[in-house]
Every structure is written in C-alpha cells, then in structure tokens.
Design a protein around this motif. Structure first.
Motif, PDB file in Angstrom:
ATOM      1  N   UNK A 164      18.041  24.944   9.579  1.00 39.25           N
ATOM      2  CA  UNK A 164      19.206  24.235   9.061  1.00 39.25           C
ATOM      3  C   UNK A 164      20.208  23.868  10.160  1.00 39.25           C
ATOM      4  N   UNK A 165      19.946  24.288  11.393  1.00 38.57           N
ATOM      5  CA  UNK A 165      20.848  23.983  12.491  1.00 38.57           C
ATOM      6  C   UNK A 165      20.622  22.563  12.991  1.00 38.57           C
ATOM      7  N   UNK A 166      21.622  22.032  13.657  1.00 38.50           N
ATOM      8  CA  UNK A 166      21.495  20.709  14.265  1.00 38.50           C
ATOM      9  C   UNK A 166      20.617  20.820  15.507  1.00 38.50           C
ATOM     10  N   UNK A 167      20.162  19.680  15.993  1.00 39.48           N
ATOM     11  CA  UNK A 167      19.218  19.666  17.119  1.00 39.48           C
ATOM     12  C   UNK A 167      19.814  20.299  18.380  1.00 39.48           C
ATOM     13  N   UNK A 168      21.083  20.036  18.662  1.00 33.84           N
ATOM     14  CA  UNK A 168      21.665  20.616  19.862  1.00 33.84           C
ATOM     15  C   UNK A 168      21.808  22.139  19.730  1.00 33.84           C
ATOM     16  N   UNK A 169      22.034  22.627  18.511  1.00 35.68           N
ATOM     17  CA  UNK A 169      22.109  24.068  18.295  1.00 35.68           C
ATOM     18  C   UNK A 169      20.729  24.708  18.463  1.00 35.68           C
ATOM     19  N   UNK A 170      19.684  24.024  17.996  1.00 37.50           N
ATOM     20  CA  UNK A 170      18.319  24.508  18.198  1.00 37.50           C
ATOM     21  C   UNK A 170      17.974  24.522  19.681  1.00 37.50           C
ATOM     22  N   UNK A 171      18.458  23.533  20.421  1.00 36.45           N
ATOM     23  CA  UNK A 171      18.212  23.476  21.858  1.00 36.45           C
ATOM     24  C   UNK A 171      18.891  24.646  22.574  1.00 36.45           C
ATOM     25  N   UNK A 172      20.069  25.026  22.127  1.00 38.01           N
ATOM     26  CA  UNK A 172      20.767  26.176  22.718  1.00 38.01           C
ATOM     27  C   UNK A 172      19.968  27.447  22.472  1.00 38.01           C
TER      28      UNK A 172
END
Length: 50
Positions: A27-35
């Motif tokens: 459910x996280x945004x792509x940049x949060x998944x990248x972090x």
C-alpha cells in the motif's frame, strides 16, 4: 573495508530515513518502497560475512 562502509551507511539510514516497518509494503507509494529496498540492501551488505 566494504563491510565498514555498509555498517556506516546502515547507521546513517537509521538516523535519517523514515521507518515503514509497521505499514503494508503493497500500500506504500513507489518512493517509499524504494526506501525500504535501499535500507534492506544496505542492511544485508552490513551483516554479510566477507
């Protein structure tokens, strides 16, 4: 030498980057998944036995 660099980066990540451990990764945004992926990559390298 590499391990010390990754250990330093891991400590820096813990101090600076946000923590998303209690949230659903899907459910996280792509940049949060990248972090999350970056933090995981650094952690695994810091714990590796070279």
């Amino acid at each position: 030498m590499k391990r010390h660099l990754f250990q330093f980066l891991n400590k820096l990540n813990k101090a600076i980057l946000p923590k998303y451990g209690k949230k659903d990764p899907l459910k996280l945004k792509k940049y949060q998944q990248a972090i999350i992926a970056y933090r995981y990559f650094i952690l695994i390298r810091a714990l590796a036995d070279d």
